[in-house]
Design a protein around this motif. Structure first.
Motif, mmCIF file in Angstrom:
data_model
loop_
_atom_site.group_PDB
_atom_site.id
_atom_site.type_symbol
_atom_site.label_atom_id
_atom_site.label_comp_id
_atom_site.label_asym_id
_atom_site.label_seq_id
_atom_site.Cartn_x
_atom_site.Cartn_y
_atom_site.Cartn_z
ATOM 1 N N PRO A 25 0.812 -1.218 0.000
ATOM 2 C CA PRO A 25 0.000 0.000 0.000
ATOM 3 C C PRO A 25 0.847 1.271 0.000
ATOM 4 C CG PRO A 25 -0.907 -1.571 1.554
ATOM 5 C CD PRO A 25 0.411 -2.118 1.087
ATOM 6 N N CYS A 26 1.926 1.283 0.762
ATOM 7 C CA CYS A 26 2.812 2.453 0.771
ATOM 8 C C CYS A 26 3.472 2.629 -0.590
ATOM 9 C CB CYS A 26 3.877 2.325 1.851
ATOM 10 S SG CYS A 26 3.246 2.599 3.519
ATOM 11 N N GLY A 27 3.806 1.521 -1.241
ATOM 12 C CA GLY A 27 4.407 1.577 -2.569
ATOM 13 C C GLY A 27 3.482 2.230 -3.578
ATOM 14 N N GLU A 28 2.176 2.020 -3.431
ATOM 15 C CA GLU A 28 1.202 2.660 -4.314
ATOM 16 C C GLU A 28 1.214 4.174 -4.138
ATOM 17 O OE1 GLU A 28 -0.917 1.320 -6.659
ATOM 18 O OE2 GLU A 28 0.113 -0.579 -6.363
ATOM 19 N N GLY A 29 1.560 4.615 -2.915
ATOM 20 C CA GLY A 29 1.604 6.041 -2.628
ATOM 21 C C GLY A 29 2.966 6.669 -2.857
ATOM 22 N N ALA A 33 8.509 1.336 2.519
ATOM 23 C CA ALA A 33 8.625 0.908 3.908
ATOM 24 C C ALA A 33 8.738 -0.611 3.947
ATOM 25 C CB ALA A 33 7.405 1.367 4.699
ATOM 26 N N VAL A 34 9.523 -1.116 4.864
ATOM 27 C CA VAL A 34 9.720 -2.558 4.993
ATOM 28 C C VAL A 34 8.449 -3.194 5.551
ATOM 29 C CG1 VAL A 34 11.073 -4.363 6.141
ATOM 30 C CG2 VAL A 34 12.193 -2.283 5.337
ATOM 31 N N ALA A 35 8.026 -4.289 4.948
ATOM 32 C CA ALA A 35 6.808 -4.987 5.367
ATOM 33 C C ALA A 35 7.008 -5.644 6.730
ATOM 34 C CB ALA A 35 6.421 -6.032 4.334
ATOM 35 N N GLN A 36 6.002 -5.499 7.580
ATOM 36 C CA GLN A 36 6.013 -6.104 8.915
ATOM 37 C C GLN A 36 4.894 -7.121 9.074
ATOM 38 O OE1 GLN A 36 8.409 -5.459 11.208
ATOM 39 N NE2 GLN A 36 9.361 -4.192 9.633
ATOM 40 N N GLU A 44 -1.487 -8.919 0.295
ATOM 41 C CA GLU A 44 -0.584 -7.776 0.269
ATOM 42 C C GLU A 44 0.310 -7.757 1.492
ATOM 43 O OE1 GLU A 44 -2.213 -3.993 -2.149
ATOM 44 O OE2 GLU A 44 -2.955 -4.158 -0.105
ATOM 45 N N TYR A 45 1.563 -7.343 1.266
ATOM 46 C CA TYR A 45 2.501 -7.094 2.343
ATOM 47 C C TYR A 45 2.246 -5.694 2.874
ATOM 48 C CZ TYR A 45 5.053 -11.186 0.754
ATOM 49 O OH TYR A 45 5.410 -12.464 0.413
ATOM 50 N N MET A 46 2.396 -5.510 4.208
ATOM 51 C CA MET A 46 2.131 -4.210 4.811
ATOM 52 C C MET A 46 3.144 -3.884 5.895
ATOM 53 S SD MET A 46 -1.929 -4.391 5.344
ATOM 54 C CE MET A 46 -2.961 -5.104 4.093
ATOM 55 N N CYS A 47 3.430 -2.569 6.030
ATOM 56 C CA CYS A 47 4.279 -2.094 7.114
ATOM 57 C C CYS A 47 3.426 -2.050 8.393
ATOM 58 C CB CYS A 47 4.854 -0.714 6.784
ATOM 59 S SG CYS A 47 3.606 0.565 6.568
ATOM 60 N N ALA A 48 4.061 -1.804 9.544
ATOM 61 C CA ALA A 48 3.347 -1.807 10.823
ATOM 62 C C ALA A 48 2.194 -0.798 10.859
ATOM 63 C CB ALA A 48 4.325 -1.574 11.971
ATOM 64 N N PRO A 49 2.374 0.457 10.416
ATOM 65 C CA PRO A 49 1.233 1.387 10.445
ATOM 66 C C PRO A 49 0.076 0.933 9.546
ATOM 67 C CG PRO A 49 3.288 2.609 10.200
ATOM 68 C CD PRO A 49 3.614 1.156 10.055
#
Length: 120
Positions: A25-29, A33-36, A44-49
């Protein structure tokens, strides 16, 4: 097998263990950020936030989320459905479009099918 005139890539033996997985999701924006974590439902992979936000949204709070130690190191990018591309019915705004009436060439929700297209 060696091919004459070609050298073997030394990084080939490293495999995907050194590969860093980033938040989709951050990559789309435009962020990196490293996926957590990993959502199995959204694939989908996601960061902590993003994981925390994903847990709070009504639409995604019941999704299956995996922590960093349990998430797959590689996941094929073949999504079965694009959740974000869901369209809602014009006549019933809280209902998602699920059906197509070939007789009338209309898309509609379950309510539309029952009310207007029962005989189709």
């Amino acid at each position: 097998m060696e091919v004459p005139g070609k050298k073997r890539d030394p990084d080939l033996d490293k495999g995907s263990t050194d590969a860093t997985v980033y938040c989709q999701p951050c990559g789309e924006g435009g962020k990196r950020a490293v996926a957590q974590g990993f959502c199995q439902t959204c694939e989908e992979y996601m960061c902590a936030p993003c994981v925390e936000y994903h847990k709070r949204l009504k639409m995604s709070r019941n999704h299956i989320l995996l922590s960093k130690d349990k998430m797959p190191s590689f996941y094929p990018s073949t999504k079965k459905s694009a959740i974000a591309d869901t369209d809602y019915c014009n006549n019933h705004p809280k209902e998602m479009i699920k059906f197509y009436c070939p007789t009338h060439g209309n898309l509609g929700c379950g309510d539309c099918v029952v009310l207007d297209h029962r005989s189709c």
